[in-house]
Design an enzyme around this catalytic site. Structure first.
Site, PDB file in Angstrom:
ATOM      1  N   ASP A  52      -0.834  -2.053   0.465  1.00 45.11           N
ATOM      2  CA  ASP A  52      -0.795  -3.192   1.434  1.00 45.11           C
ATOM      3  C   ASP A  52       0.833  -3.151   1.637  1.00 45.11           C
ATOM      4  O   ASP A  52       1.405  -3.684   2.524  1.00 45.11           O
ATOM      5  CB  ASP A  52      -1.361  -4.405   1.094  1.00 45.11           C
ATOM      6  CG  ASP A  52      -1.161  -5.190  -0.157  1.00 45.11           C
ATOM      7  OD1 ASP A  52      -0.713  -4.364  -1.137  1.00 45.11           O
ATOM      8  OD2 ASP A  52      -1.110  -6.157  -0.296  1.00 45.11           O
ATOM      9  N   HIS A  53       1.593  -2.400   0.895  1.00 50.63           N
ATOM     10  CA  HIS A  53       3.213  -2.588   0.890  1.00 50.63           C
ATOM     11  C   HIS A  53       3.704  -1.258   1.271  1.00 50.63           C
ATOM     12  O   HIS A  53       5.008  -1.142   1.412  1.00 50.63           O
ATOM     13  CB  HIS A  53       3.799  -3.046  -0.419  1.00 50.63           C
ATOM     14  CG  HIS A  53       3.353  -4.599  -0.741  1.00 50.63           C
ATOM     15  ND1 HIS A  53       3.924  -5.629  -0.332  1.00 50.63           N
ATOM     16  CD2 HIS A  53       2.223  -5.009  -1.117  1.00 50.63           C
ATOM     17  CE1 HIS A  53       3.202  -6.866  -0.589  1.00 50.63           C
ATOM     18  NE2 HIS A  53       2.125  -6.355  -1.163  1.00 50.63           N
ATOM     19  N   HIS A 105       1.659  -0.903  -4.274  1.00 52.27           N
ATOM     20  CA  HIS A 105       0.248  -1.276  -3.854  1.00 52.27           C
ATOM     21  C   HIS A 105       0.255  -0.909  -2.346  1.00 52.27           C
ATOM     22  O   HIS A 105       1.156  -1.145  -1.752  1.00 52.27           O
ATOM     23  CB  HIS A 105       0.122  -2.650  -3.941  1.00 52.27           C
ATOM     24  CG  HIS A 105      -0.638  -3.031  -5.499  1.00 52.27           C
ATOM     25  ND1 HIS A 105      -0.326  -4.265  -5.956  1.00 52.27           N
ATOM     26  CD2 HIS A 105      -1.174  -2.304  -6.207  1.00 52.27           C
ATOM     27  CE1 HIS A 105      -0.785  -4.347  -7.253  1.00 52.27           C
ATOM     28  NE2 HIS A 105      -1.426  -3.186  -7.308  1.00 52.27           N
ATOM     29  N   HIS A 108       4.230  -8.980 -11.732  1.00 53.19           N
ATOM     30  CA  HIS A 108       2.997  -8.399 -11.068  1.00 53.19           C
ATOM     31  C   HIS A 108       1.936  -7.601 -11.781  1.00 53.19           C
ATOM     32  O   HIS A 108       2.512  -7.365 -12.862  1.00 53.19           O
ATOM     33  CB  HIS A 108       3.308  -7.749  -9.515  1.00 53.19           C
ATOM     34  CG  HIS A 108       2.267  -7.711  -8.468  1.00 53.19           C
ATOM     35  ND1 HIS A 108       1.303  -8.747  -8.574  1.00 53.19           N
ATOM     36  CD2 HIS A 108       1.800  -6.831  -7.752  1.00 53.19           C
ATOM     37  CE1 HIS A 108       0.495  -8.199  -7.603  1.00 53.19           C
ATOM     38  NE2 HIS A 108       0.841  -7.050  -7.257  1.00 53.19           N
TER      39      HIS A 108
END
Ligand SMILES: [Zn+2]
Ligand SMILES: [Zn+2]
Length: 298
Positions: free
Chosen positions: A65-66, A63, A138
């Site tokens: 944001d990572h 994702h 996830h």
């Protein structure tokens, strides 16, 4: 000792004053970075940590944001003078994802070595640390990581004298290196408890987190939401409630818990700290740049 710095504490999007979640772990001049969202470079700079010391980057999942901060970070690592290879670890597809980002990076003066993990649990070593990657739950393949600085056994002077090991070799053997026909096992006792930390974000609670985090010195877990009415939202989006993280720390018998990866809709996660301490007393709501030195226990 391990020097641990929580560079950011945000999930999904960075906020003014809250960088995206990532971790910088330093040991004997070498560093491991876990995740690299947008703005991680700034966070490394704010925390006065070194770019060129990063020997390995561990990705939990892909994702944005990572991982979206990687292109800029690679250029900065190059500018910092790195020529030694850089190891990268993450779920299957890592080389392809990084390869796509390389379109905006161009040539680098160092080689990138990719280590891709299939579903399951994997042991490896990086930057002088023992490491484990374990499968989480996830919305896409995602791993948690355990890092351990191992500790060799005590030097047995009596045994060394009995075997006639020359004194000038003692230090080398104590450092785990064979010398003069002797091996470290000849003079060292049983390995002692090391220092361990576990990092798991972007997941529903799974048993493996407490199993891998058993008796850990530090757990760093996701606390996406704190309000009980967000439970259904957490389940739908495969994220973890702060209360669930605190229960995992209790089950794991960890020394302490830092929470991170807060939802942008939670502007003041510290409001939950007292409630969480009723579940697990040594809970700390993470803050950007929070650090700790973890040392061997006698
Ligand atoms: Zn995330
Ligand atoms: Zn995610």
């Amino acid at each position: 000792m391990l020097d641990v710095c929580l560079l950011g504490t945000g999930g999904m999007m960075p906020l003014p004053g809250r960088a995206l979640t990532s971790l910088y772990v330093r040991c004997a001049g070498r560093a491991v970075l876990i995740d690299c969202g947008e703005g991680t470079q700034t966070a490394i700079r704010s925390a006065s940590r070194k770019f060129a010391a990063i020997d390995a980057i561990l990705f939990t999942h892909f994702h944005a944001d990572h991982i979206s901060g990687l292109p800029g970070l690679l250029l900065t690592i190059a500018n910092a003078g790195r020529t030694r290879p850089l190891d990268m670890y993450g779920p299957e597809g890592l080389a392809g994802v990084v390869g796509a980002l390389m379109v905006i990076v161009g040539e680098l003066p160092f080689e990138m070595v990719f280590h891709e993990f299939e579903e399951g649990c994997h042991s490896f070593s990086c930057a002088g640390l023992k490491a484990d990657a374990f499968w989480l739950d996830h919305a896409m393949p995602c791993f948690g990581y355990r890092l351990e600085l191992e500790r060799r056994g005590k030097f047995d002077r009596q045994k060394a004298r009995k075997l006639g090991v020359p004194m000038e070799l003692w230090k080398t053997l104590q450092d785990g290196i064979s010398a003069g026909g002797y091996s470290p096992e000849d003079v060292l006792g049983e390995p002692r408890r090391g220092i361990s930390l576990l990092y798991a974000t972007d997941t529903r609670p799974v048993d493996r987190i407490a199993q891998y985090g058993k008796d850990a010195d530090l757990l760093i877990l996701e606390g996406m939401f704190g309000l009980p009415e967000k439970q259904a939202r957490a389940e739908e989006s495969h994220h973890m409630m702060m209360q669930e993280a605190a229960n995992i720390a209790l089950e794991a018998n960890a020394d302490r818990l830092w929470l991170t990866h807060f939802s942008p809709a939670t502007p003041h996660p510290e409001e939950f700290e007292l409630i969480l301490r009723e579940i697990f007393p040594n809970t700390v709501i993470g803050q950007d740049g929070m650090d700790a030195v973890l040392s061997f226990k006698e």
